[in-house]
Design an enzyme around this catalytic site. Sequence first.
Site, short mmCIF file in Angstrom:
data_model
loop_
_atom_site.label_atom_id
_atom_site.label_comp_id
_atom_site.label_asym_id
_atom_site.label_seq_id
_atom_site.Cartn_x
_atom_site.Cartn_y
_atom_site.Cartn_z
N GLU A 35 -5.81 -9.53 10.05
CA GLU A 35 -4.66 -9.81 10.91
C GLU A 35 -4.86 -11.10 11.70
O GLU A 35 -3.93 -11.89 11.88
CB GLU A 35 -4.42 -8.65 11.89
CG GLU A 35 -3.79 -7.42 11.27
CD GLU A 35 -2.41 -7.70 10.70
OE1 GLU A 35 -1.65 -8.48 11.30
OE2 GLU A 35 -2.09 -7.13 9.64
N CYS A 190 12.65 -13.16 3.08
CA CYS A 190 13.37 -13.70 4.24
C CYS A 190 12.58 -14.88 4.81
O CYS A 190 12.12 -14.85 5.95
CB CYS A 190 13.60 -12.62 5.29
SG CYS A 190 14.85 -13.11 6.50
N CYS A 197 18.25 -13.74 -0.48
CA CYS A 197 19.05 -12.61 0.00
C CYS A 197 19.49 -11.68 -1.14
O CYS A 197 19.64 -10.48 -0.92
CB CYS A 197 20.27 -13.12 0.75
SG CYS A 197 19.84 -14.14 2.17
N CYS A 200 17.17 -8.90 -1.43
CA CYS A 200 16.73 -8.30 -0.16
C CYS A 200 17.22 -6.85 -0.02
O CYS A 200 18.41 -6.58 -0.24
CB CYS A 200 17.26 -9.13 1.00
SG CYS A 200 16.90 -8.41 2.59
N CYS A 206 22.97 -7.07 6.67
CA CYS A 206 22.43 -8.24 7.36
C CYS A 206 23.56 -9.06 8.00
O CYS A 206 24.42 -9.61 7.31
CB CYS A 206 21.65 -9.11 6.38
SG CYS A 206 21.07 -10.63 7.13
#
Length: 346
Positions: A35, A190, A197, A200, A206
Amino acid sequence: MADFAQQLIEWQQQHGRHSLPWQNTQDPYRIWVSEIMLQQTQVATVVPYFQRFMTRFPDVASLAQADEDEVLRHWSGLGYYSRARNLHAAALAIMQQYHGEFPQTHEQINTLPGIGRSTASAITVFAYGQSQPILDGNVKRVLTRCFGIEGWPSQPAVEKRLWKLAESLLPKADIQCYTQGLMDLGATLCTRSKPQCDNCPVRKNCVARKEGRIPQLPTPKPRKALPECEIVMLLLIADNEILLEKRPASGIWGGLWSLPEVAMGENVQLVARQRLGLETKLLPALPLVTHTFTHFRLHITPQPLQLLKILPEVRQNGLVWLDKEDAIGAALPAPIRKILLGMGTN
Ligand code: SF4
């Protein structure tokens, strides 16, 4: 809202990433290091660094025992070196405060050096299956677009709203799949420019897609206030003719014709006499014209002067008298043309 999580989970299971070197483990140490490395850095860049780091520092104890220089050497090339220093400091803190056992609560993890709320959430989700929202840069992009949220996402009020939204979207089950799905969606579909899109999973709801606002979201960071600069431009008038002066080749408007420029506060008639060789009569100033360059904002006060006499002893290089129409057609900067076009309309 419930749809959002479910659609993301199903998409992650089918299309998400499942075999990154820090996946398929519940070891909080591996998850934590990944991370931190992934902050501001692409997955492809991180993978070899992560593998070398894990080979040399396989657990908290080995990282804590190393000296900082060696940790930094293993980070060399990844950038943002405070991340490596914080990793080392946090490993030492875990040894001292938790006897080498990685802490398990979000609150404890969040207090370690270099671990913010979102990173603490990712660790607790992937290592312990706790239900916590994440909100890194990629997730902010997905949420602001999907829910049509205006405002720079790192501005405190906007960020607070996004945290609340992220909390409200958490699913009742499959938190790991959901969290990984959010990360994968932001990293692979994204994206900042040209999001995909059509593939997606949340496209039907959205807001940015429906309203054609994808290029505007997320709202960019507000620009710093530009420096302001004020000058006076002399509008010398003789019958229907106007005096133009060639600007120096370098600097703004280099080589263009313009009006003679005078610093704010200078005696304009004195400048006209000494520099231009003109005796003049002062007329009322015209309204201010403002022009914005990329690095400063220029406020121009156009100052009309009626020509009374040309002084023969002053040379007039780089000056030309043109009638108004010809002057407007000359190679002028846009704000100067605007001033000339506005003459006589005030
Ligand atoms: S539809 Fe497009 S803009 Fe909206 S969340 Fe999906 S990828 Fe992003």
